[in-house]
Design a protein around this motif. Structure first.
Motif, short mmCIF file in Angstrom:
data_model
loop_
_atom_site.label_atom_id
_atom_site.label_comp_id
_atom_site.label_asym_id
_atom_site.label_seq_id
_atom_site.Cartn_x
_atom_site.Cartn_y
_atom_site.Cartn_z
N ASP A 1 30.62 -34.20 34.19
CA ASP A 1 30.43 -34.06 32.42
C ASP A 1 28.79 -35.42 32.73
OD1 ASP A 1 29.67 -34.45 29.72
OD2 ASP A 1 31.45 -35.94 29.80
N ILE A 2 27.87 -34.09 32.76
CA ILE A 2 26.21 -34.38 32.18
C ILE A 2 25.27 -33.72 31.61
CG2 ILE A 2 24.00 -34.95 33.53
CD1 ILE A 2 26.18 -34.61 36.18
N TRP A 3 25.02 -34.76 29.89
CA TRP A 3 24.00 -34.46 29.63
C TRP A 3 23.25 -34.35 29.75
CZ3 TRP A 3 25.04 -30.63 25.34
CH2 TRP A 3 27.04 -30.94 25.45
N ALA A 4 21.60 -33.05 29.33
CA ALA A 4 20.16 -33.60 29.29
C ALA A 4 19.93 -32.92 27.74
CB ALA A 4 19.62 -32.72 30.82
N VAL A 5 19.10 -33.70 27.58
CA VAL A 5 18.98 -33.50 25.59
C VAL A 5 16.68 -33.03 26.01
CG1 VAL A 5 20.56 -33.64 24.82
CG2 VAL A 5 18.54 -35.24 24.84
N GLY A 6 16.68 -32.05 25.45
CA GLY A 6 14.99 -32.02 25.19
C GLY A 6 14.61 -31.60 23.78
N GLY A 7 13.95 -30.17 24.14
CA GLY A 7 13.33 -29.45 23.43
C GLY A 7 12.66 -28.24 23.22
N ALA B 1 23.73 -25.52 24.99
CA ALA B 1 25.21 -25.77 23.52
C ALA B 1 23.87 -25.75 22.20
CB ALA B 1 25.21 -27.66 23.61
N LYS B 2 24.90 -25.32 21.21
CA LYS B 2 24.53 -25.01 20.26
C LYS B 2 24.01 -26.28 19.73
CE LYS B 2 25.30 -22.62 15.52
NZ LYS B 2 26.22 -22.07 15.43
N THR B 3 23.03 -26.34 18.77
CA THR B 3 22.07 -27.42 18.45
C THR B 3 21.29 -26.65 16.62
OG1 THR B 3 19.44 -27.03 19.24
CG2 THR B 3 21.23 -28.05 20.20
N PRO B 4 21.38 -27.75 15.79
CA PRO B 4 20.66 -27.45 14.66
C PRO B 4 19.02 -26.94 14.09
CG PRO B 4 20.98 -29.65 14.51
CD PRO B 4 21.75 -29.30 15.49
N ASP B 5 18.70 -26.61 13.99
CA ASP B 5 17.29 -25.65 13.81
C ASP B 5 16.52 -27.00 12.06
OD1 ASP B 5 14.74 -25.20 13.46
OD2 ASP B 5 15.32 -23.26 12.31
N VAL B 6 16.46 -28.34 13.55
CA VAL B 6 15.53 -29.00 12.82
C VAL B 6 13.79 -29.80 13.00
CG1 VAL B 6 17.93 -30.55 12.14
CG2 VAL B 6 16.64 -31.18 14.08
N ALA B 7 13.34 -29.76 11.47
CA ALA B 7 12.15 -29.88 12.50
C ALA B 7 11.72 -31.09 13.33
CB ALA B 7 11.47 -29.84 10.56
N ASP B 8 11.20 -30.72 13.65
CA ASP B 8 10.27 -31.79 15.15
C ASP B 8 12.04 -32.61 15.76
OD1 ASP B 8 7.64 -31.69 14.40
OD2 ASP B 8 8.15 -33.21 12.61
N GLY C 1 33.46 -32.01 18.31
CA GLY C 1 34.28 -31.30 19.73
C GLY C 1 34.68 -30.45 18.82
N LYS C 2 35.06 -30.31 17.72
CA LYS C 2 36.14 -29.69 17.57
C LYS C 2 35.76 -28.20 16.70
CE LYS C 2 38.44 -32.51 14.42
NZ LYS C 2 39.28 -32.59 12.89
N THR C 3 33.95 -27.86 16.95
CA THR C 3 33.10 -27.16 16.55
C THR C 3 31.75 -25.92 17.98
OG1 THR C 3 31.50 -28.11 15.96
CG2 THR C 3 32.86 -26.92 14.59
N ASN C 4 32.33 -27.46 19.03
CA ASN C 4 31.58 -27.19 20.01
C ASN C 4 30.46 -26.86 20.16
OD1 ASN C 4 33.37 -27.64 22.06
ND2 ASN C 4 33.90 -25.09 21.55
N GLN C 5 29.26 -27.98 19.19
CA GLN C 5 28.43 -27.73 18.58
C GLN C 5 27.40 -28.86 18.29
OE1 GLN C 5 27.75 -25.22 15.76
NE2 GLN C 5 28.61 -26.75 13.96
N VAL D 1 21.90 -29.42 26.88
CA VAL D 1 22.36 -28.37 28.25
C VAL D 1 23.25 -29.43 29.27
CG1 VAL D 1 20.99 -26.97 28.61
CG2 VAL D 1 20.55 -29.42 30.34
N HIS D 2 24.93 -28.61 28.89
CA HIS D 2 25.59 -30.06 29.23
C HIS D 2 26.10 -29.16 31.01
CE1 HIS D 2 29.97 -31.00 29.66
NE2 HIS D 2 29.41 -31.85 30.01
#
Length: 393
Positions: A280-286, A308-315, A346-350, A298-299
């Protein structure tokens, strides 16, 4: 962190250029958070700040509970924060003493307030923390320094054929070792190559890495002494190639590169990685395409890395990820005052957007055995006003 060969660099938590120029050295930042090994911290004889050198706390807390706390530095920057418990937390950064002078400081939270605990060695310019206990703390930046509960000691990093080593992150393991990651560069950031060193109890030892070309490592996390992950970016080889997210894994014998899923034909990078278990490891970036950024997460489930699905947010550049004791998984980042905070659904996996700490975030940490969160950096208003906010879980 797109390649310097193509797009403007988007370093996680870089200190203001003013401070870097005053320091006369290249300094970068990294975000520290609690993973499988607990978190960072520090302790010693606290110095009570005078009212003239205490940055005022905001009079109003954010709607979701993010609340400003007073800090004993009136002007400067706070670059890393870490916690051992809800009554023990530490932050490091800089006090701007004059137009040409900086002082590296360590602050301590005692459950009620922040006080200055110590000053760090001259020219240490801390950017990241790793804390095993209140008497065993590492801070890295332009130098590597260790706190034994009463004093800071500078330990020189090993020489690297790639050039001057600039560490961006540090962690500790259960065998007493410390690990720091960053880059080695001979002339400029543009020709930097990833660099990793380990502390064996006596000295720092350079690690042999796979050849990934130019690039850098921005974060490191340890599951065990023989299970360590480092994350960052491999720069684009030429103007027509995309930059790629970089993940390296230590299996106790050697470092190997691992493929990272993500958008194709985009500049991808990782700013933070945290392990909660071996599976259970998470890595985040852009991810950047043209001038638009969006979060990348990514997981690792013990078998494979998946996006993983991420929202489309500015910056939406994510720089750190951590899990609170109540199970809430958070990721934080942004560009300057455009701070981004996401929470895992966790309910929507995003990942969904969440209310942000309300400061220019340099560092973020969870708190062991608590649902609290801390964020440190500078205020969105004013000129280099240090700020620390807390979300009570």
């Amino acid at each position: 962190m797109p390649s310097t060969n193509s797009l403007p660099r988007r370093r996680p938590g870089r200190i203001p250029l003013l401070l870097a120029s005053l320091a006369g050295t290249v300094v970068t930042g990294a975000l520290v958070l609690t993973g499988i090994n607990g978190g960072p911290a520090a302790s010693a004889a606290a110095t009570v700040p005078t009212s003239s050198d205490t940055a005022p706390a905001s009079s109003a807390s954010r709607a979701d509970g993010w609340q400003a706390t007073q800090v004993p530095v009136k002007k400067g920057d706070l670059t890393a924060i870490a916690a051992l418990s809800d009554k023990q937390a530490w932050a490091v950064g800089y006090r701007l003493k004059s137009a040409t002078a900086l002082e590296a400081v360590a602050l301590r939270w005692d459950g009620t307030s922040w006080t200055q605990e110590s000053t760090l060695p001259e020219n240490s310019f801390p950017q990241a923390l790793a804390v095993r206990s209140a008497t065993d703390i590492w801070a890295v930046g332009s130098a590597s320094v260790h706190w034994d509960g009463s004093k800071w000691t500078t330990h020189q990093l090993a020489r690297d054929p790639g050039g001057h080593v600039v560490p961006d992150a540090v962690t500790t393991t259960s065998d007493g070792k410390a690990w720091t990651v960053g880059r080695a560069m001979s002339r400029s950031i543009k020709d930097g190559v990833p660099a990793i060193q380990s502390w064996d109890g006596t000295s720092w030892q350079r690690q042999t890495l796979p050849d990934v070309g130019t690039g850098e490592l921005s974060s490191v996390t340890a599951v065990a002494p023989d299970d360590i992950w480092a994350a960052g970016a491999a720069y684009a080889a030429d103007a027509t190639s995309p930059q790629t997210a970089l993940l390296l894994h230590w299996d106790g014998t050697s470092w190997k590169r691992v493929t990272v899923p993500g958008p194709q034909k985009s500049h991808n990078w990782l700013g933070g990685v945290t392990a909660f278990a071996s599976d259970d490891i998470w890595a985040v970036g852009g991810s950047t395409s043209g001038s638009a950024d969006r979060p990348l997460a990514v997981h690792w489930n013990g078998t494979a890395w998946t996006a993983a699905k991420t929202p489309d947010v500015a910056d939406g550049r994510l720089r750190a990820v951590g899990k609170a004791a109540n199970g809430d998984l958070w990721a934080v980042g942004g560009k300057g005052p455009a701070t981004v905070a996401l929470r895992w659904n966790g309910k929507t996996n995003q990942w969904d957007t969440a209310s942000t700490p309300g400061i220019v975030v340099r560092s973020f940490t969870t708190v062991p055995k608590s649902a609290d969160l801390w964020a440190a950096g500078i205020s969105e208003q004013g000129d280099l006003v240090p700020a620390i906010t807390r979300l009570k879980g």
